[in-house]
Design a protein around this motif. Structure first.
Motif: not given
Length: 122
Positions: A1-28
């Protein structure tokens, strides 16, 4: 499908990991996304470096930190490295996503920059 975008879902549980940086949360979140879709995360450091505007060395350090926290596991196979969620990672299957708004940020101002970065790069 031309022009379709892919998205990565960010779970609240991942956002709440205090030991991980924002970049690490995106990678995870990207690794979790692959596993939740029944696929193997075989992307290399260059993939993350290009998508996140980082150097190969920075990606390597982020992955090392995630591995130290037991949030990911690196599995080496003859076909290459596979990134998997680790034993301390909140897995997508264990997170209830059936209720409306489960994955909606609680504080839009606090994580808007995260969502912008993810949707812009993936």
């Amino acid at each position: 499908m031309k022009g379709s975008k892919q998205y990565t879902k960010l779970y609240d549980a991942v956002l709440d990991i205090p030991e991980a940086s924002d970049t690490q949360k995106i990678i995870l979140s990207k690794i979790m996304s692959f596993e939740s879709n029944g696929m193997s995360a075989r992307m290399g450091n260059k993939f993350f470096a290009k998508k996140l505007g980082l150097s190969d060395r920075q990606v390597r350090r982020h992955l090392q930190h995630l591995e130290k926290l037991l949030l990911i596991v690196r599995v080496h196979t003859p076909q290459g490295r596979i990134l998997k969620v680790g034993p301390k990672c909140p897995t997508p299957g264990s997170i209830n996503t059936s209720s409306p708004g489960q994955n909606r940020p609680n504080n839009a101002e606090g994580i808007d920059h995260l969502l912008d970065k993810v949707n812009r790069n993936f």
